[in-house]
Motif scaffolding. Structure first.
Motif, PDB file in Angstrom:
ATOM      1  N   VAL A 284       0.830  -1.203   0.000  1.00 32.55           N
ATOM      2  CA  VAL A 284       0.000   0.000   0.000  1.00 32.55           C
ATOM      3  C   VAL A 284       0.865   1.253   0.000  1.00 32.55           C
ATOM      4  O   VAL A 284       0.624   2.212  -0.742  1.00 32.55           O
ATOM      5  N   LEU A 285       1.921   1.251   0.821  1.00 32.09           N
ATOM      6  CA  LEU A 285       2.737   2.453   0.954  1.00 32.09           C
ATOM      7  C   LEU A 285       3.615   2.708  -0.275  1.00 32.09           C
ATOM      8  O   LEU A 285       3.875   3.858  -0.629  1.00 32.09           O
ATOM      9  N   VAL A 286       4.090   1.653  -0.946  1.00 34.04           N
ATOM     10  CA  VAL A 286       4.835   1.861  -2.185  1.00 34.04           C
ATOM     11  C   VAL A 286       3.941   2.511  -3.237  1.00 34.04           C
ATOM     12  O   VAL A 286       4.311   3.491  -3.888  1.00 34.04           O
ATOM     13  N   ALA A 287       2.736   1.966  -3.397  1.00 36.47           N
ATOM     14  CA  ALA A 287       1.810   2.544  -4.370  1.00 36.47           C
ATOM     15  C   ALA A 287       1.400   3.955  -3.959  1.00 36.47           C
ATOM     16  O   ALA A 287       1.238   4.842  -4.806  1.00 36.47           O
ATOM     17  N   PHE A 288       1.226   4.186  -2.656  1.00 34.32           N
ATOM     18  CA  PHE A 288       0.893   5.507  -2.135  1.00 34.32           C
ATOM     19  C   PHE A 288       1.957   6.524  -2.540  1.00 34.32           C
ATOM     20  O   PHE A 288       1.659   7.584  -3.094  1.00 34.32           O
ATOM     21  N   GLY A 289       3.215   6.191  -2.256  1.00 41.52           N
ATOM     22  CA  GLY A 289       4.297   7.117  -2.579  1.00 41.52           C
ATOM     23  C   GLY A 289       4.486   7.309  -4.064  1.00 41.52           C
ATOM     24  O   GLY A 289       4.704   8.431  -4.544  1.00 41.52           O
ATOM     25  N   MET A 290       4.375   6.229  -4.831  1.00 42.67           N
ATOM     26  CA  MET A 290       4.604   6.299  -6.271  1.00 42.67           C
ATOM     27  C   MET A 290       3.487   7.048  -6.981  1.00 42.67           C
ATOM     28  O   MET A 290       3.729   7.953  -7.791  1.00 42.67           O
ATOM     29  N   GLY A 291       2.229   6.679  -6.696  1.00 45.24           N
ATOM     30  CA  GLY A 291       1.105   7.331  -7.362  1.00 45.24           C
ATOM     31  C   GLY A 291       0.979   8.793  -6.981  1.00 45.24           C
ATOM     32  O   GLY A 291       0.816   9.668  -7.841  1.00 45.24           O
ATOM     33  N   GLY A 292       1.077   9.088  -5.673  1.00 43.49           N
ATOM     34  CA  GLY A 292       0.977  10.475  -5.240  1.00 43.49           C
ATOM     35  C   GLY A 292       2.119  11.321  -5.743  1.00 43.49           C
ATOM     36  O   GLY A 292       1.938  12.485  -6.131  1.00 43.49           O
ATOM     37  N   SER A 293       3.330  10.745  -5.771  1.00 41.61           N
ATOM     38  CA  SER A 293       4.496  11.502  -6.230  1.00 41.61           C
ATOM     39  C   SER A 293       4.381  11.885  -7.700  1.00 41.61           C
ATOM     40  O   SER A 293       4.655  13.029  -8.078  1.00 41.61           O
ATOM     41  N   LEU A 294       3.975  10.937  -8.551  1.00 43.01           N
ATOM     42  CA  LEU A 294       3.853  11.249  -9.973  1.00 43.01           C
ATOM     43  C   LEU A 294       2.745  12.256 -10.227  1.00 43.01           C
ATOM     44  O   LEU A 294       2.849  13.107 -11.114  1.00 43.01           O
ATOM     45  N   PHE A 295       1.661  12.187  -9.449  1.00 39.37           N
ATOM     46  CA  PHE A 295       0.582  13.170  -9.554  1.00 39.37           C
ATOM     47  C   PHE A 295       1.120  14.577  -9.278  1.00 39.37           C
ATOM     48  O   PHE A 295       0.764  15.544  -9.960  1.00 39.37           O
ATOM     49  N   LEU A 296       1.996  14.697  -8.276  1.00 39.03           N
ATOM     50  CA  LEU A 296       2.556  16.002  -7.928  1.00 39.03           C
ATOM     51  C   LEU A 296       3.678  16.412  -8.876  1.00 39.03           C
ATOM     52  O   LEU A 296       3.793  17.584  -9.252  1.00 39.03           O
ATOM     53  N   LEU A 468       3.701  21.688  -2.907  1.00 34.51           N
ATOM     54  CA  LEU A 468       4.260  20.461  -3.477  1.00 34.51           C
ATOM     55  C   LEU A 468       5.343  19.893  -2.581  1.00 34.51           C
ATOM     56  O   LEU A 468       5.420  18.680  -2.351  1.00 34.51           O
ATOM     57  N   GLN A 469       6.215  20.754  -2.061  1.00 34.74           N
ATOM     58  CA  GLN A 469       7.295  20.295  -1.187  1.00 34.74           C
ATOM     59  C   GLN A 469       6.746  19.635   0.074  1.00 34.74           C
ATOM     60  O   GLN A 469       7.197  18.562   0.487  1.00 34.74           O
ATOM     61  N   THR A 470       5.751  20.279   0.686  1.00 31.17           N
ATOM     62  CA  THR A 470       5.142  19.713   1.887  1.00 31.17           C
ATOM     63  C   THR A 470       4.513  18.352   1.601  1.00 31.17           C
ATOM     64  O   THR A 470       4.645  17.406   2.390  1.00 31.17           O
ATOM     65  N   SER A 471       3.857  18.230   0.463  1.00 29.82           N
ATOM     66  CA  SER A 471       3.212  16.962   0.091  1.00 29.82           C
ATOM     67  C   SER A 471       4.240  15.864  -0.103  1.00 29.82           C
ATOM     68  O   SER A 471       4.039  14.724   0.353  1.00 29.82           O
ATOM     69  N   GLN A 472       5.344  16.172  -0.792  1.00 28.20           N
ATOM     70  CA  GLN A 472       6.369  15.156  -1.027  1.00 28.20           C
ATOM     71  C   GLN A 472       6.996  14.697   0.278  1.00 28.20           C
ATOM     72  O   GLN A 472       7.254  13.502   0.481  1.00 28.20           O
ATOM     73  N   LEU A 473       7.238  15.617   1.205  1.00 27.72           N
ATOM     74  CA  LEU A 473       7.818  15.238   2.490  1.00 27.72           C
ATOM     75  C   LEU A 473       6.848  14.367   3.289  1.00 27.72           C
ATOM     76  O   LEU A 473       7.262  13.410   3.957  1.00 27.72           O
ATOM     77  N   ALA A 474       5.555  14.696   3.225  1.00 29.03           N
ATOM     78  CA  ALA A 474       4.559  13.864   3.904  1.00 29.03           C
ATOM     79  C   ALA A 474       4.560  12.452   3.331  1.00 29.03           C
ATOM     80  O   ALA A 474       4.478  11.457   4.070  1.00 29.03           O
ATOM     81  N   GLY A 475       4.660  12.340   2.010  1.00 33.70           N
ATOM     82  CA  GLY A 475       4.729  11.030   1.379  1.00 33.70           C
ATOM     83  C   GLY A 475       5.974  10.263   1.784  1.00 33.70           C
ATOM     84  O   GLY A 475       5.929   9.049   2.020  1.00 33.70           O
ATOM     85  N   ALA A 476       7.115  10.952   1.891  1.00 29.20           N
ATOM     86  CA  ALA A 476       8.366  10.297   2.275  1.00 29.20           C
ATOM     87  C   ALA A 476       8.275   9.718   3.672  1.00 29.20           C
ATOM     88  O   ALA A 476       8.702   8.580   3.929  1.00 29.20           O
ATOM     89  N   VAL A 477       7.716  10.474   4.607  1.00 39.07           N
ATOM     90  CA  VAL A 477       7.578  10.000   5.985  1.00 39.07           C
ATOM     91  C   VAL A 477       6.670   8.770   6.040  1.00 39.07           C
ATOM     92  O   VAL A 477       6.971   7.779   6.722  1.00 39.07           O
ATOM     93  N   ALA A 478       5.545   8.811   5.308  1.00 36.04           N
ATOM     94  CA  ALA A 478       4.609   7.687   5.311  1.00 36.04           C
ATOM     95  C   ALA A 478       5.249   6.433   4.731  1.00 36.04           C
ATOM     96  O   ALA A 478       5.081   5.320   5.264  1.00 36.04           O
ATOM     97  N   VAL A 479       5.988   6.572   3.637  1.00 33.30           N
ATOM     98  CA  VAL A 479       6.627   5.419   2.994  1.00 33.30           C
ATOM     99  C   VAL A 479       7.694   4.814   3.901  1.00 33.30           C
ATOM    100  O   VAL A 479       7.794   3.588   4.044  1.00 33.30           O
ATOM    101  N   LEU A 480       8.521   5.669   4.530  1.00 29.71           N
ATOM    102  CA  LEU A 480       9.576   5.149   5.405  1.00 29.71           C
ATOM    103  C   LEU A 480       8.970   4.405   6.589  1.00 29.71           C
ATOM    104  O   LEU A 480       9.405   3.289   6.926  1.00 29.71           O
ATOM    105  N   ALA A 481       7.975   4.985   7.227  1.00 28.16           N
ATOM    106  CA  ALA A 481       7.344   4.325   8.373  1.00 28.16           C
ATOM    107  C   ALA A 481       6.704   3.005   7.955  1.00 28.16           C
ATOM    108  O   ALA A 481       6.834   1.988   8.653  1.00 28.16           O
ATOM    109  N   GLY A 482       6.009   3.008   6.828  1.00 26.52           N
ATOM    110  CA  GLY A 482       5.381   1.786   6.349  1.00 26.52           C
ATOM    111  C   GLY A 482       6.391   0.714   6.006  1.00 26.52           C
ATOM    112  O   GLY A 482       6.178  -0.481   6.273  1.00 26.52           O
ATOM    113  N   GLY A 483       7.502   1.096   5.397  1.00 27.10           N
ATOM    114  CA  GLY A 483       8.529   0.127   5.034  1.00 27.10           C
ATOM    115  C   GLY A 483       9.150  -0.539   6.239  1.00 27.10           C
ATOM    116  O   GLY A 483       9.357  -1.762   6.267  1.00 27.10           O
ATOM    117  N   LEU A 484       9.468   0.259   7.271  1.00 29.87           N
ATOM    118  CA  LEU A 484      10.053  -0.310   8.482  1.00 29.87           C
ATOM    119  C   LEU A 484       9.057  -1.217   9.199  1.00 29.87           C
ATOM    120  O   LEU A 484       9.428  -2.270   9.728  1.00 29.87           O
TER     121      LEU A 484
END
Length: 511
Positions: A284-296, A468-484
C-alpha cells in the motif's frame, strides 16, 4: 487446449509449460496497457483544466474513478477467475477495457470522462488479477521469483511511463488520443491470449461475493471522496464528516460480512499470517508514494518549472528506466535469497522515501535535484515491489491464486488512489493557507488567471511550489514508516510466528 487438458495442466507441476516465457510477454503487454492509464492522465492535467473546464477535484476524480473501481472489483474478479477460468477473464477484461477507452477518448465533459474511466476500471480489474494468477500457475518455485520480478517491472513501468506516453501523444494529438491508443493494443491482446494462454481454473472455486464487492467499492470511494473534498469544504464540515463516517461504516460492514459467509471474497484469516500483513502494509505504501508523487511531479514540472507535456513526460522517464534496468538484470531476484525478504523490503522502502525527500528538498529550483530523487526512487521500487508481491502470493494457497492476485492488485490500486487523494489534499490545504485569496480558485491556472500583476502571480506560484514540497515530504515520511513496519512484521513471522506453520500445514494438506 481442451477443458480436460487445461485442468490436467492446472494440476501438473507449474513451470512445465513450454511457452511460459512467451505467455509472460503476452500477459505483461496486457498488464502494461492497464497500468499506463493510472498515470497517463497526469501530464494532461493542464489540457483538461482548459478544454473541459475541469477543477482540481474533477481531475482527481478522473484519476481516482479508475483506480477506485478497480480496487473495489479486483477481489471479486480474482475469485471469478479462479472459478470460471483465467483466460476467459483475460479476454473479457481486454474487451471491456477497449470499449471504455473508446468512450473516454470521445468524452465531451468532465462527467463523461469520469464515467468512462470508471468503466475502464472494470476491465482493468479483470486483467490485473488474471495476469499475476497466470504467472503463479505456469512457473514453478525455482523460476517464480524471477517471473514475478519481470511482472513487477512491467507493473512499475506502467505507472512511471504513463506521463511519457501521455506527453508524446499530447505533443502531436489532442488529449483523447491517450485513450484511443489502447484500442489496437486491446485487439492484439485478445488475439494473443486466445492463441497462447492456456486455460486454468479451480473447479471447486467459491462463487463470486457480489455484496462484498459492492460494499468494498462504496466504502473506499466514500473515504477517498472525503479526503479529496476536505480542503474545499473544510475537514469539519458536515458533508466531509458524513462521507468519511459512511465510508468507515461500510468498510466495517464489509469486514463483518466477509467473516460470516462461507464464500468470502477476502478470507480475513489471511490476516493471521504476519507475512501477509507485512507485505500488505508495504504494498500500500509503495503505491501511495509512487502514485501520489507522480501526480505532484507532473504538475511541478509543468506549472512551476514551465515544461511542456512531452518535456515533463521525458523528465519522469529516469524513474522507469532505473526500475527496468535493475529488475531486468535480476538484481531483486538475486538479493531476496541473499538478504532475505524483510531486509530487501526495508532497503527498497528506505530508498523510495529518500528519493521522495530528495525531490522535495532539492527539486524546487531545477531539474537536477529531481533527477537524483527519481533515480533513488526507482532503485527502491525495483527492490521492494517484487519482494512484496512474492511475499503476498506465498502467504496464500496456490488454488487461491486469483484471489491472491486480487489482493495484490487491490493494494496497488487503492494505494495509488489514496496517494493522489491524500498528497493532493495536503497540497491544496498548504496552497490555500499560503494564498487565502486563491481558495475560491479551482486550480492553479485559475488562480494565476485571477492574479493582479506579475508579483501576485509569482507569489501564487511560490505558494504552489511550497505545497508540493510539503506533500512530497509527507509522502516520504509515510513510505519510510510503512517500510520499516512491513519489514519488522515479516522478520517476526520468519522467526516463527504461530500462523506460519499452520498455513504451511494447510497448504501441504491441500496439495
Amino acid at each position: 487446449m481442451t477443458a480436460t487438458a487445461a485442468e490436467q495442466h492446472d494440476r501438473a507441476p507449474r513451470g512445465s509449460h513450454p511457452q511460459r516465457w512467451l505467455i509472460l510477454g503476452v500477459i505483461c503487454l496486457a498488464q502494461l496497457t492497464v497500468l499506463l492509464d493510472n498515470t497517463v492522465l497526469n501530464v494532461a492535467i493542464p489540457s483538461l483544466t482548459t478544454e473541459l473546464d475541469a477543477s482540481t477535484a474533477d481531475v482527481q476524480w478522473m484519476i481516482n474513478a479508475y483506480s477506485l473501481v478497480q480496487s473495489g472489483l479486483l477481489l471479486t474478479a480474482g475469485s471469478a477467475a479462479d472459478r470460471y477460468g483465467r483466460r476467459k477473464m483475460l479476454v473479457a477484461g481486454l474487451v471491456l477495457f477497449g470499449i471504455g477507452s473508446l468512450a473516454a477518448g470521445l468524452a465531451q465533459s468532465s462527467g463523461q470522462l469520469i464515467a468512462a474511466r470508471a468503466g475502464m476500471g472494470i476491465g482493468g480489474a479483470l486483467l490485473i488479477t488474471t495476469t499475476l494468477a497466470v504467472v503463479v500457475q505456469i512457473f514453478d518455485d525455482t523460476e517464480r521469483v524471477k517471473a514475478i520480478g519481470i511482472w513487477s517491472t512491467v507493473n512499475s513501468l506502467g505507472f512511471a511511463v504513463g506521463p511519457l506516453v501521455g506527453g508524446v501523444m499530447l505533443e502531436h494529438f489532442w488529449w483523447g488520443a491517450i485513450f484511443l491508443i489502447n484500442i489496437p493494443v486491446a485487439v492484439l491482446g485478445v488475439i494473443a491470449v486466445v492463441r497462447l494462454v492456456p486455460e486454468s481454473k479451480n473447479p471447486r472455486g467459491d462463487r463470486p461475493d457480489l455484496l462484498g464487492a459492492l460494499l468494498s467499492t462504496i466504502g473506499m470511494a466514500a473515504v477517498v471522496y472525503a479526503i479529496i473534498s476536505g480542503p474545499e469544504h473544510g475537514w469539519t464540515s458536515g458533508q466531509v464528516l458524513l462521507t468519511a463516517f459512511t465510508g468507515a461504516a461500510v468498510l466495517t460492514g464489509f469486514v463483518l460480512w466477509e467473516l460470516h459467509i462461507p464464500y468470502p471474497m477476502l478470507d480475513m484469516h489471511f490476516f493471521r499470517d504476519q507475512r501477509f500483513i507485512g507485505a500488505v502494509a508495504g504494498a500500500v505504501l509503495v503505491a501511495f508514494g509512487m502514485g501520489g508523487s507522480l501526480f505532484l511531479l507532473t504538475q511541478h514540472l509543468q506549472f512551476v518549472l514551465g515544461y511542456g507535456p512531452l518535456e515533463a513526460g521525458l523528465r519522469t522517464a529516469p524513474l522507469a528506466m532505473t526500475v527496468v534496468a535493475l529488475n531486468l538484470t535480476g538484481l531483486g531476484a538475486r538479493l531476496v535469497p541473499k538478504m532475505g525478504t524483510p531486509a530487501t523490503i526495508a532497503t527498497g522502502m528506505s530508498l523510495l522515501a529518500a528519493g521522495l525527500g530528495a525531490i522535495a528538498l532539492l527539486g524546487g529550483e531545477g531539474y537536477g535535484g529531481m533527477l537524483l530523487g527519481l533515480v533513488v526512487m526507482g532503485a527502491g521500487i525495483a527492490l521492494a515491489m517484487p519482494a512484496m508481491a512474492n511475499a503476498i502470493m506465498s502467504a496464500i494457497p496456490p488454488e487461491k491464486a486469483g484471489v491472491g492476485a486480487g489482493v495484490n492488485g487491490t493494494l496497488a490500486e487503492f494505494g495509488n488512489g489514496l496517494g493522489v487523494a491524500v498528497l493532493g489534499a495536503v497540497l491544496t490545504s498548504r496552497f490555500a493557507t499560503l494564498v487565502p485569496a486563491a481558495v475560491g480558485a479551482a486550480s492553479l491556472p485559475a488562480a494565476l488567471a485571477a492574479a493582479d500583476g506579475a508579483g501576485d502571480r509569482q507569489r501564487i506560484t511560490d505558494a504552489f511550489a511550497s505545497g508540493l514540497q510539503t506533500s512530497q515530504l509527507a509522502g516520504a515520511v509515510a513510505v519510510l514508516a510503512g517500510g520499516l513496519l512491513a519489514a519488522a512484521l515479516l522478520r517476526r513471522a520468519e522467526r516463527g510466528g504461530p500462523a506460519a506453520p499452520e498455513r504451511d500445514a494447510a497448504r501441504a494438506d491441500s496439495a
